[in-house]
Design an enzyme around this catalytic site. Structure first.
Site, mmCIF file in Angstrom:
data_model
loop_
_atom_site.group_PDB
_atom_site.id
_atom_site.type_symbol
_atom_site.label_atom_id
_atom_site.label_comp_id
_atom_site.label_asym_id
_atom_site.label_seq_id
_atom_site.Cartn_x
_atom_site.Cartn_y
_atom_site.Cartn_z
ATOM 1 N N ASP A 98 -0.194 4.748 0.140
ATOM 2 C CA ASP A 98 -0.176 3.738 -0.933
ATOM 3 C C ASP A 98 -0.424 2.299 -0.468
ATOM 4 O OD1 ASP A 98 0.551 6.029 -2.257
ATOM 5 O OD2 ASP A 98 2.587 5.392 -2.711
ATOM 6 N N CYS A 103 8.410 6.064 -1.026
ATOM 7 C CA CYS A 103 7.310 7.009 -0.837
ATOM 8 C C CYS A 103 7.221 7.534 0.591
ATOM 9 C CB CYS A 103 5.989 6.371 -1.262
ATOM 10 S SG CYS A 103 5.945 5.929 -3.018
ATOM 11 N N LYS A 141 -1.723 9.412 -7.416
ATOM 12 C CA LYS A 141 -0.513 10.163 -7.728
ATOM 13 C C LYS A 141 0.433 9.358 -8.607
ATOM 14 C CE LYS A 141 1.757 8.760 -3.380
ATOM 15 N NZ LYS A 141 2.922 8.014 -3.874
#
Length: 201
Positions: free
Chosen positions: A17, A114, A83
């Site tokens: 990310d 995450c 996602k």
């Protein structure tokens, strides 16, 4: 003479990310990007597969352009998935993983969300996991050492990018050593700066 064996079996790089919109929010985000750039160059030389994700890219934007993922001359990813899950181990990513047990190395954000959930999922699948202390961060810097301590307790190896790269090679006799030494030299000053900020907790 037998070929020189690598030090880490079945390595895989996970980039979690690292998106443009997080740039102003994450503690020392530029340092995380620097470490990720170094890891991507090493991955290309050592032929380490790369798995990347974005978190709701329609809202939070694409992966930072300086990582140069999937562009001509850049590093091709095995999968570059969007996602809503916090963990990177979505059904799409899971189906793209090579068979067998992996040695997974993780960079990205956020350490306590995450990155943590990805690490826990990979450990639950039986993979070995390396979390790079110089390659992860969070909005609140205080979250980082707490997350790393938890992940170490869960069985992950908390280490640094340079330590991982040299362990992955295992031997200066491998043919890629000269190119990797060049990458380490290229990032020498950047690595000092990263260690001085992300690894001083």
């Amino acid at each position: 003479m037998a070929a020189t064996a690598r030090g880490i079996v079945n390595p895989a790089l996970f980039i979690c990310d690292l998106q443009e919109k997080f740039r102003p929010a994450i503690y020392e985000y530029a340092k995380v990007i620097t470490t990720t750039q170094k890891m991507l160059k090493a991955a290309k030389i050592l032929n380490i597969p790369v798995f990347a994700t974005t978190q709701q890219a329609s809202k939070l934007g694409p992966t930072c352009s300086e990582l140069d993922l999937d562009s001509p001359g850049g590093v091709a990813t095995k999968i570059h998935a969007d996602k809503t899950l916090f963990s990177m181990i979505t059904p799409d990513v899971k189906s793209a993983l090579p068979s067998g047990k992996l040695s997974c190395v993780i960079v990205g954000i956020e350490s306590h969300i995450c990155v943590t959930q990805t690490t826990l999922d990979l450990l639950a699948l039986g993979h070995k996991v390396y979390v790079l202390a110089d390659g992860v961060s969070s909005c609140n810097r205080e979250e980082v050492p707490i997350a790393l301590a938890r992940l170490r307790g869960e069985g992950a190896v908390v280490t640094t990018s340079e330590s991982f790269i040299f362990e992955a090679m295992g031997d200066a006799g491998i043919s890629e050593f000269k190119d990797i030494a060049g990458v380490v030299k290229e990032f020498k000053e950047g690595t000092k700066g990263v260690l001085g900020s992300l690894c001083k907790f």
